[in-house]
Every structure is written in C-alpha cells, then in structure tokens.
Design a protein around this motif. Sequence first.
Motif, mmCIF file in Angstrom:
data_model
loop_
_atom_site.group_PDB
_atom_site.id
_atom_site.type_symbol
_atom_site.label_atom_id
_atom_site.label_comp_id
_atom_site.label_asym_id
_atom_site.label_seq_id
_atom_site.Cartn_x
_atom_site.Cartn_y
_atom_site.Cartn_z
ATOM 1 N N LEU A 84 18.966 -6.579 11.321
ATOM 2 C CA LEU A 84 17.696 -6.180 10.716
ATOM 3 C C LEU A 84 17.230 -7.287 9.779
ATOM 4 C CD1 LEU A 84 15.550 -3.943 10.048
ATOM 5 C CD2 LEU A 84 17.053 -3.282 8.179
ATOM 6 N N TYR A 85 16.046 -7.780 10.035
ATOM 7 C CA TYR A 85 15.524 -8.841 9.183
ATOM 8 C C TYR A 85 14.172 -8.454 8.601
ATOM 9 C CZ TYR A 85 18.996 -11.637 11.638
ATOM 10 O OH TYR A 85 20.161 -12.106 12.171
ATOM 11 N N LYS A 86 14.037 -8.721 7.328
ATOM 12 C CA LYS A 86 12.740 -8.516 6.676
ATOM 13 C C LYS A 86 11.979 -9.832 6.721
ATOM 14 C CE LYS A 86 10.849 -7.601 2.075
ATOM 15 N NZ LYS A 86 11.132 -6.990 0.756
ATOM 16 N N ILE A 87 10.776 -9.773 7.238
ATOM 17 C CA ILE A 87 9.964 -10.984 7.375
ATOM 18 C C ILE A 87 8.634 -10.796 6.640
ATOM 19 C CG2 ILE A 87 8.672 -12.400 9.028
ATOM 20 C CD1 ILE A 87 10.925 -11.911 11.017
ATOM 21 N N LEU A 88 8.290 -11.783 5.836
ATOM 22 C CA LEU A 88 7.025 -11.712 5.106
ATOM 23 C C LEU A 88 5.937 -12.409 5.897
ATOM 24 C CD1 LEU A 88 8.435 -12.870 1.652
ATOM 25 C CD2 LEU A 88 8.053 -10.507 2.383
ATOM 26 N N VAL A 89 4.747 -11.881 5.833
ATOM 27 C CA VAL A 89 3.605 -12.577 6.411
ATOM 28 C C VAL A 89 2.606 -12.774 5.274
ATOM 29 C CG1 VAL A 89 1.840 -12.565 8.202
ATOM 30 C CG2 VAL A 89 4.019 -11.436 8.613
ATOM 31 N N ILE A 90 2.479 -14.019 4.849
ATOM 32 C CA ILE A 90 1.621 -14.294 3.693
ATOM 33 C C ILE A 90 0.611 -15.386 4.025
ATOM 34 C CG2 ILE A 90 3.226 -13.479 1.917
ATOM 35 C CD1 ILE A 90 4.284 -16.259 1.593
ATOM 36 N N GLY A 91 -0.329 -15.573 3.114
ATOM 37 C CA GLY A 91 -1.389 -16.550 3.327
ATOM 38 C C GLY A 91 -2.680 -15.999 2.752
ATOM 39 N N ASP A 92 -3.697 -16.847 2.694
ATOM 40 C CA ASP A 92 -4.941 -16.452 2.054
ATOM 41 C C ASP A 92 -5.592 -15.248 2.733
ATOM 42 O OD1 ASP A 92 -4.891 -18.125 -0.047
ATOM 43 O OD2 ASP A 92 -6.668 -19.302 0.494
ATOM 44 N N LEU A 93 -6.544 -14.699 2.021
ATOM 45 C CA LEU A 93 -7.275 -13.522 2.476
ATOM 46 C C LEU A 93 -8.084 -13.834 3.742
ATOM 47 C CD1 LEU A 93 -9.361 -11.626 -0.173
ATOM 48 C CD2 LEU A 93 -10.465 -12.358 1.895
ATOM 49 N N GLY A 94 -7.989 -12.966 4.714
ATOM 50 C CA GLY A 94 -8.821 -13.101 5.906
ATOM 51 C C GLY A 94 -8.402 -14.176 6.897
ATOM 52 N N VAL A 95 -7.166 -14.674 6.805
ATOM 53 C CA VAL A 95 -6.753 -15.707 7.747
ATOM 54 C C VAL A 95 -6.242 -15.105 9.063
ATOM 55 C CG1 VAL A 95 -6.218 -17.447 6.001
ATOM 56 C CG2 VAL A 95 -4.440 -15.847 6.726
ATOM 57 N N GLY A 96 -6.006 -13.795 9.053
ATOM 58 C CA GLY A 96 -5.594 -13.132 10.296
ATOM 59 C C GLY A 96 -4.157 -12.654 10.310
ATOM 60 N N LYS A 97 -3.607 -12.396 9.141
ATOM 61 C CA LYS A 97 -2.209 -11.944 9.078
ATOM 62 C C LYS A 97 -2.024 -10.620 9.829
ATOM 63 C CE LYS A 97 -2.368 -12.063 4.511
ATOM 64 N NZ LYS A 97 -3.652 -12.751 4.294
ATOM 65 N N THR A 98 -2.902 -9.687 9.538
ATOM 66 C CA THR A 98 -2.795 -8.378 10.183
ATOM 67 C C THR A 98 -2.989 -8.505 11.693
ATOM 68 O OG1 THR A 98 -3.650 -7.355 8.186
ATOM 69 C CG2 THR A 98 -3.701 -6.019 10.166
ATOM 70 N N SER A 99 -3.949 -9.326 12.095
ATOM 71 C CA SER A 99 -4.215 -9.504 13.529
ATOM 72 C C SER A 99 -3.000 -10.073 14.246
ATOM 73 C CB SER A 99 -5.400 -10.446 13.731
ATOM 74 O OG SER A 99 -6.555 -9.881 13.193
ATOM 75 N N ILE A 100 -2.348 -11.033 13.617
ATOM 76 C CA ILE A 100 -1.161 -11.640 14.238
ATOM 77 C C ILE A 100 -0.078 -10.585 14.430
ATOM 78 C CG2 ILE A 100 0.773 -13.211 13.760
ATOM 79 C CD1 ILE A 100 -1.312 -15.162 12.578
ATOM 80 N N ALA A 147 13.847 -10.774 1.655
ATOM 81 C CA ALA A 147 13.296 -11.237 2.931
ATOM 82 C C ALA A 147 14.186 -12.334 3.490
ATOM 83 C CB ALA A 147 11.883 -11.753 2.729
ATOM 84 N N MET A 148 14.240 -12.415 4.820
ATOM 85 C CA MET A 148 15.066 -13.435 5.463
ATOM 86 C C MET A 148 14.221 -14.535 6.099
ATOM 87 S SD MET A 148 18.324 -13.167 5.229
ATOM 88 C CE MET A 148 19.016 -13.971 6.693
ATOM 89 N N GLY A 149 12.937 -14.277 6.210
ATOM 90 C CA GLY A 149 12.075 -15.283 6.813
ATOM 91 C C GLY A 149 10.630 -15.008 6.455
ATOM 92 N N ALA A 150 9.772 -15.990 6.731
ATOM 93 C CA ALA A 150 8.368 -15.786 6.397
ATOM 94 C C ALA A 150 7.470 -16.577 7.335
ATOM 95 C CB ALA A 150 8.106 -16.202 4.955
ATOM 96 N N PHE A 151 6.302 -16.008 7.561
ATOM 97 C CA PHE A 151 5.208 -16.766 8.168
ATOM 98 C C PHE A 151 4.205 -17.046 7.063
ATOM 99 C CE2 PHE A 151 6.420 -14.258 12.030
ATOM 100 C CZ PHE A 151 6.715 -15.329 12.850
ATOM 101 N N ILE A 152 3.761 -18.286 6.986
ATOM 102 C CA ILE A 152 2.623 -18.560 6.116
ATOM 103 C C ILE A 152 1.466 -18.908 7.053
ATOM 104 C CG2 ILE A 152 1.643 -20.074 4.357
ATOM 105 C CD1 ILE A 152 4.385 -20.190 3.058
#
Lengths: 462, 212
Positions: B10-26, B83-88
């Motif tokens: 089980l890995y917790k992964i963060l998805v971060i970055g500026d507003l409206g860049v498409g984090k939710t869409s990804i 968290a064990m990993g992240a997308f920026i």
Amino acid sequence: MATASLILYIDRSLFARRVKDNRPVEQRDPGWKLFGKVPPREGPIKDPKKVQKEYETKSGRGGPGNPTSPRQSVRKNLDFEPLSTTALILEDRPANLPAKPVEEAQKHRQQYEEMVAQAKKRELKEAQKRKKQLEDRCKLEESIGTAAQTWNQEILPNWSAMCTSRRVRDLWWQGIPPSVRGKVWSLAVGNELNITHELYHICLSRAKVKWKTTPASSAETETEDAGCSDRESSLELIKLDISRTFPQLCIFQQGGPYHDVLHSILGAYTCYRPDVGYVQGMSFIAAVLILNLDTADAFIAFANLLNKPCQMAFFRVDHSLMLTYFAAFEVFFEENLPKLFAHFKKNNLTPDIYLIDWIFTLYSKSLPLDLACRVWDVFCRDGEEFLFRTALGLLRLYQDVLTCMDFIHMAQFLTRLPDLIPAEQLFQHIATIHMTSRNRKWAQVLQALQKDHERGSPVLKH
Amino acid sequence: MQTNHHKERLYKILVIGDLGVGKTSIIKRYVHHNFSPNYRATIGVDFALKVLNWDQETVRLQLWDIAGQERFGNMTRVYYREAMGAFIVFDVTRPASFEAVTKWKEDLDSKLTLTNGKHVATVLLANKCDQGRDVLTNNGIKMEQFCQENGFVGWYETSAKENINIDEAANCLVKHIIASEKDMLQSEVSDTITPQLEKDKGGTCSSCFRSQ
C-alpha cells in the motif's frame, strides 16, 4: 414554479381523463408507432412536433407549454388493466399435437389465472405507488406554493417582529420556497458592513481597471514581489476557477449567462478585501447567491457572509482557529456518535479531511444544489453551528456504511458523497443531533477551546 | 509490510501542483479511465484508490489529490505525512505553473523525508500536452537536466484528455517507490548506513526517461 404548474397540470389531466375516456389508447393516437397495431400512416410524414400538437388537440389538451409524453397517456389505464394480461396468453396445444387431457388443461388454466392474478396485483400495487408519488409531489409543490404566499404576505412584511417566532422558525426548517429564498437569506445574513450598491460598483470598476492593467495572466506572478504574489494573482485564479464552478449547470462557464456576474462579484470582493483576496471555495458561495439574488445584492450578502467569524477563519486560512473549530466539532461528534467517532479515530480519519470542503463551500459543492440551499436556509437561521450540525447529520445518515469502511474508502466517500441524498431523511438525522455537550452550547465549547489554545497548547504547533 | 505469501503493498501518493493544472483529471483518467472537461475545483483534498498487479503482487495506490491554491499550503501540508511518492503537475500552456514546480518540490522535500533520510520518489508531469507544447518541454535534454538538478526521478508529457503517458508515468513512480522501499529496508537491516551519492540515484532513473 414552472415545474410545479406542469406537474399539477399533468396530474389533473390524468385523473380527469380516466373517467371520461375508456377507449383504447391506440385508437386515438394514430401518430404513435410505439404502441403497434397502428395501420401504416398515409400521407406525408409529419415532424414530431406536429404530431405532438395534433395528438394534444385530439386528446383535448392542447394547452400552452404542456409537453406530454406518450407514457403519461398510457399510464392512465394502468389502474384498470395491468399490462401482464396482454403479455401472457394461455393457448391450447397446436393442432398437430395430441390435445391436453381435461385435467391437465384445467390445471394449466388455473395456474395461468393465478399468474395473471398475481401479476395484476403487483402491477396494481406499482401503479398505486406511482400515483402516490405523483400525489406526494403534487402536495409538496402545493405546500411550497402556500409557503411562498405565507412568506411573501405575512412574514417578509413583518420581518423583525416575526423572524424569531416559533412558527416562522418551523416553516424555515422545512425549507424556504425558492421564490423568496434570496430575500430571506439577505435579511437573515444582514448587512453589518453597510455595503451599498454604489460601493459594489466602485469595487467592481476598480477590479476592471486591474484586469486591464495586468496584460498577460502568467506574467504577473513574476513581477510582483514573492510575499504577496498569491494575493495579487487572485484575478488569475478567479478566471481558472469560474469555469470549474458548477460546471454541470453550464451557466458560469465562458459564454454562459452568469459567467460575467460571477467574475464581477469575485473581482469586486478582491478589491473590497484585498487582505483576503480570492480563496478557492468562494466561487461556489458566490454562485449560489447569484442563483438566488440580483448581482449587487448577491455581492452584499457574499461580503457579509464571508465576514462571519467562522468564514473569516477559514477564508483567511487561520490555521490555529480552524483547528479550534475542528476540535469543537469533535467534541459534538463524540457526544452524538460515539461509535463512529471511535471508528474514525481508529482509522486516523481527522475532520479536516472532509470538513474543509464542506465548510469552505458551505456544502454547495458536496450536496445536490437544492439540498445545499436547504442547508443554507437553516445556516442563515442558526449560524455557523448549523454547518457542523449538518456534518454530524451526514455522518449519522451514513453511519452504517461508514463503520464498514477503512480509511481510504471513508475519505473517498465523504469527499464525494452519493449523488442522491434523501433530503427529508438527512434533515431528520440533523434534527436528532444535539448541539449541547455537558450543558455547554456550541459557542461555549468553541470559546473554551479557543482560550485553551491561546494559552499555547502544543497540539496546534505544526 | 506484510510478508506472508500473498503480498500486498500500500503506497500513499501525493498529487500536487498549481491550481487548475489538471491534477484531478489525471487521477480520474488513471483510476476511472475517463475524462471530462467539467471537473469541479478541488477544495482541501480528494481521494482515489488504484489497485495494480505488480510482479504477482497487489499494489494499492492511495492517491491524494491536493488543492492547488498556495494559500491552502499551511493546512494541506499535514497531508504529506507518510507519503511514499508524489507527482508534481504543471500545465504546459501556463509557464507560471512550471515556475511553481521548484517551489512545490522544495516544499515537499522540506516536509517529507523517508526513514533513510532520502526524499520521496517524485515524477514531474507536463500536463495538457495535447494543447500545444511549451518551449521548455520541447527540449528534452533540458528537461532531463532540470529533473536531475531538482531531484525528480523522471518526467512525462501527459494528457489526461487524450490519455497520453498517464500509465507510463504511474508505472515509473511505482517502480521507484518499490526500489526506495527496498533501499529503506536494507538500510534498516545493516547497522552501518552507507550514504549513497546523488549520482547513483540519477543513474538508476535514466531508464525511466522516455526516449522519443
């Protein structure tokens, strides 16, 4: 109100026609192929609208703006003639096979009749259920109609005298009719800030000047000094967020009828309160107000709403004060739903995970819009504690589901609530939530926690 | 981690970055295999769960979709924990969102370190690549250099809309997470901790860079 009259109309015509009209449907409706048995039409093919119109005039209900579907005309017969009788037919054995013995034939006939009787019973029940639903909806629409009258003629003209009366409070709980909702919200929120329409227009024109002077949206973050870049780029954030506010309604997007209004209100607010600026969540609040009030009045309500202590704490992202609110919430959570509270604790599900979205948008993002408006109604009546009471009502409503889930599924569930939430049930659950803890009311609990924190509780350091 | 025969990670992964860049869409594309231009702004944090079969093991990814407005930083940073990993993520059509990438990375690294003292595996996503290419992402060598300098294990041009490179980017991240987990276990087992040079880390990652 258009829907109200439509439903009333359909209902009335349905009942009226049932009495006088016993001819089979297909004879009257040569236009509808759906019911089969219609001889192929002669003459030119008519466009569907024309057919509809003819159908309406023939069936004697060509009233203006009453789109009827073929389903409704067939439904009227259901009470008397269940569909199953036409679908299930008892036939003798084909002639080339030996005939059934009399005994067997009789047995089959009996079985057949039992089946038909059962089907009839079931279909009758369903038809009655549908009728009941329609009647309930009718009643609801009618009660909204009479409630609107009461609000308009009795309550609103005598607002200050009546708004705290038992009767008005009860009526308020049941939901404010959409036609007077905006007015009631305005009155209940008040205008402590004394904002005039003029002031709104001044703020708006300032915002417009700003929009013009910042040419490329992307360039501004570089030119501003780092400290206030976030506040300063408010205008760019607004643009990005407007299209993501109630996208399913298609009215706030670029080119939509309320796009400019939403833009104006949010822009004007950043000029009115540059220290707060634009914060995500605001667009949802402004949008709900726009749907219920004229632009300038929506702005006045917006600014006054955000000026309330809870909203200020959240929109200024005053972290320690927010944590105080969460802590107060947990006091009432444990008091009202001890089992679920323990389950949340065990799974490390902290209230910020779901409350942030609910409080920042006043539920307008997470609940269906009509239900969110009902929450707003009582929020306007009872103040911030109702936001937390609603949260507990939601948790209570879904208690059984939640206790079977692990962290990620609970978090997912709470940050994306079901699309269909039973309004009456939710309000019943909210009603059972007691906002007293050891004889202390919400405000007292909050105040006590605030004092603790001011004394420097290490819990809040992060 | 469980060590019985049916291994599950089980890995917790963060998805971060500026507003409206498409984090939710990804995330929606990755988890639900669909795209809608009508996503609502994320307030606070949203969640998604993705289950993968990885070398006959089950890998569960807990995706934390964190609101992009800088102002929320104070309260959303607590979500970085464990968290064990992240997308920026940045938006190739908005250069300002790329400039914010280093800020997000610094923020992440300052708040979060693994038990072996290393930073969590982070993959950079240049999203909305279907809408035209940024001058920067056009230059692959420069982007690789940027990733090495800023400690990204890889970068991908992605499009949630056209389903470009989302799975590839996620696989890259998972691979590095598993590697860093092994690394952590080793450093726990041995009494002496042998510090590894940054160079080595860069070397293992080149496999991840897409060769177009």
